[in-house]
Design a protein around this motif. Sequence first.
Motif, mmCIF file in Angstrom:
data_model
loop_
_atom_site.group_PDB
_atom_site.id
_atom_site.type_symbol
_atom_site.label_atom_id
_atom_site.label_comp_id
_atom_site.label_asym_id
_atom_site.label_seq_id
_atom_site.Cartn_x
_atom_site.Cartn_y
_atom_site.Cartn_z
ATOM 1 N N SER A 382 0.817 -1.218 0.000
ATOM 2 C CA SER A 382 0.000 0.000 0.000
ATOM 3 C C SER A 382 0.844 1.258 0.000
ATOM 4 O O SER A 382 0.358 2.331 -0.352
ATOM 5 N N TYR A 383 2.101 1.132 0.414
ATOM 6 C CA TYR A 383 2.955 2.294 0.625
ATOM 7 C C TYR A 383 3.924 2.475 -0.530
ATOM 8 O O TYR A 383 4.451 1.497 -1.073
ATOM 9 N N SER A 384 4.155 3.714 -0.903
ATOM 10 C CA SER A 384 5.114 4.050 -1.955
ATOM 11 C C SER A 384 6.372 4.620 -1.325
ATOM 12 O O SER A 384 6.295 5.373 -0.344
ATOM 13 N N PHE A 385 7.525 4.290 -1.871
ATOM 14 C CA PHE A 385 8.793 4.878 -1.472
ATOM 15 C C PHE A 385 9.154 5.940 -2.516
ATOM 16 O O PHE A 385 9.222 5.644 -3.709
ATOM 17 N N VAL A 386 9.362 7.165 -2.054
ATOM 18 C CA VAL A 386 9.674 8.280 -2.949
ATOM 19 C C VAL A 386 11.047 8.820 -2.577
ATOM 20 O O VAL A 386 11.288 9.172 -1.416
ATOM 21 N N TYR A 387 11.929 8.904 -3.552
ATOM 22 C CA TYR A 387 13.307 9.314 -3.306
ATOM 23 C C TYR A 387 13.562 10.718 -3.844
ATOM 24 O O TYR A 387 12.832 11.225 -4.704
ATOM 25 N N GLY A 388 14.608 11.335 -3.280
ATOM 26 C CA GLY A 388 15.065 12.629 -3.788
ATOM 27 C C GLY A 388 14.439 13.824 -3.143
ATOM 28 O O GLY A 388 14.750 14.951 -3.498
ATOM 29 N N GLU A 389 13.532 13.632 -2.125
ATOM 30 C CA GLU A 389 12.884 14.766 -1.483
ATOM 31 C C GLU A 389 13.380 14.986 -0.068
ATOM 32 O O GLU A 389 12.989 15.938 0.590
ATOM 33 N N ASN A 390 14.218 14.089 0.421
ATOM 34 C CA ASN A 390 14.800 14.290 1.746
ATOM 35 C C ASN A 390 16.095 15.081 1.615
ATOM 36 O O ASN A 390 16.775 15.039 0.612
ATOM 37 N N GLY A 391 16.446 15.781 2.633
ATOM 38 C CA GLY A 391 17.717 16.497 2.672
ATOM 39 C C GLY A 391 18.165 16.632 4.092
ATOM 40 O O GLY A 391 17.364 16.633 4.998
ATOM 41 N N SER A 392 19.446 16.720 4.311
ATOM 42 C CA SER A 392 19.923 16.897 5.674
ATOM 43 C C SER A 392 19.560 18.280 6.136
ATOM 44 O O SER A 392 19.382 19.190 5.352
ATOM 45 N N SER A 393 19.425 18.452 7.431
ATOM 46 C CA SER A 393 18.984 19.723 7.985
ATOM 47 C C SER A 393 20.142 20.404 8.674
ATOM 48 O O SER A 393 20.420 20.164 9.830
ATOM 49 N N GLY A 394 20.845 21.210 7.970
ATOM 50 C CA GLY A 394 21.944 21.959 8.567
ATOM 51 C C GLY A 394 23.285 21.377 8.198
ATOM 52 O O GLY A 394 24.028 21.931 7.403
ATOM 53 N N ASP A 395 23.638 20.231 8.722
ATOM 54 C CA ASP A 395 24.952 19.628 8.512
ATOM 55 C C ASP A 395 24.978 18.894 7.177
ATOM 56 O O ASP A 395 24.239 17.948 6.960
ATOM 57 N N THR A 396 25.835 19.337 6.258
ATOM 58 C CA THR A 396 25.919 18.701 4.954
ATOM 59 C C THR A 396 27.121 17.776 4.852
ATOM 60 O O THR A 396 27.469 17.318 3.777
#
Length: 446
Positions: A382-396
Motif C-alpha cells: 500500500s505504501y510508496s517509497f519516494v526518493y530525492g525529497e529528503n535532505g539533511s537539515s543543517g549539517d551537509t
Amino acid sequence: MVPGQQLSAGKGRLKAILMVAIVALAALVPGWQAAAQPAMGIGVQRREASPATVQTAHYEIISEDGREMAEFIGQYMEQLFAAYTQRIGRMRNSNRRMPRLKVTVASSAASFRKLVGERLANSSGIYDPVQQRIVVRSDGPLERTLRALRHEGSHQFVSQYIRRNPPIWIDEGLAVFFEEADLCGTRLEFGNAPAARVQLLQQALKEDRLHGLEDLLAMDNGKWTEAVATDVEQSRLLYCEVWSIVHFLVLADDGAYKAGLEKYLAALARGQDAATAQREAFGADLTRFSEKWRAYIEVMKPSEAALCRRNMQLLAELLMQVCSELPEHPTAAQFRDHLLNRPAGPLIYADPRLGRVSTREPEVIRGLFRCPDDKATGEAASYSFVYGENGSSGDTSLSSGAAMARALPQIECRHHHRQWHRLAFGYDSRVRQVRYEIRIETTGSR
C-alpha cells in the motif's frame, strides 16, 4: 530549530504538518530539524531567543523559546479550549471573567527540572494545581510537547472550570482521551483508538485482569497514586481503563451514553458530591454499565488511520536498521522481500507504544505493508517509497547519519478519505541522530 505545525489554505487544499517525531537511533534527544520542510504559513522554529509572554483570550503563554513559539502555543491552546468546552461542557462561573490560564514552555531539560522539581523531571509536562499552571518542555519532538499540552490542558480545564479535585477516573480519562487526538488539516479529531491501548485492554479482559467498573469509579487519588507509582504495568492498564470508559461514554452506540457523561460533569460543576452525581447520571446499579463497557472493549478496533501511521513508523524503524543491507533506492516490495528473506537472520523490533514485530512472523511483516484503508485485493504494498525529497537539515557533511537521512525515502500512503500520510526522515546535526516525522495532509478528494 524544532519541527513546527504549519497551517495554510491554498489551491483547494488545507495542509497540516503533524509532527510525530520518533527517535530513530537512540533515546529521545532534543533539537531535531525536519528534512525538506515546505514553507506553508505559520512556521515554528526553535532558536536562541529571549523568553516571551503572549496573552490570548483564555491563556497566558510564557515561552523560553521566544515569541514565535509562544504565539504558536497560544493558538494551539485556544483550539484546545474550544474542544474542551465542546466535549466537557460550558464552564462554571461563566458569567464572570476568569483569569487567564497559565502555560509555561521550558526550552531545556535543566530548565524544566528547575520548574517542576527532581521527582517530575523525566515527564514531558505537568499541571501544577497549586500554581494552577501547565509546564511543558520543548527540547524534544514537537508532538511530545503537543501531546503533553492536550493531556495537561484537560486537567487544567477540568480543575478551573468543572471542579477542583474531581474523581480521578474522569480527570485522567478525559486527559488521555484528549491526548490521543489528531490534528487533521485545521481540525482536531478525537476518538482515536491506538493499537497499543486496545491490545492491552483486550489482553487484560481475556486474562480477567480488568479492574471492576465500580472500583475504578470509586478509586480515590491516594489509591491511584500508589498504584501508578509502584507498578508500571498496573499504571499502563489503569490509564487505558479510564480512557476506555470515557471513549465508551462519548462514542459507543453512536453517542447513546454521551448525555449521561454530560449530566455527570454538569453535576460536578454545580458542586454536587461525586457519589450523587454518579448515581443520578449512571444509576445506582452499575451492572449494565459494566457489562456494556466490557463488551465495548471486547470488540474495540484500533483506528484505521492510526494503524496506518503505526505501520509507517514500524517500517521506518526497520528500514533504518537494515538500510545498509539494501540496494540503492529499493521499492517497498523489495524492502518487504528483504525482511522476509533476510540473509543476516531474523530481526526483532519492540517499542512500548508501537508494539513488537519479528521477521520470524511473515504474515505480520506482510501486514505492515498494507494500509487498513486500502481495499485493493492482492499482496501489492500500500505504501510508496519516494526518493530525492529528503535532505539533511543543517549539517551537509557525509557523516553516516546525514548520509542515511538523505538516502532514505519518504513513505507515502494515499488510501485515506481526504487524507494523505507522508513519513519523512530528517537529520539532527547537533546530536547526529536520524529521526522521522509523519505529515498528514488533508485534501479535497481521495
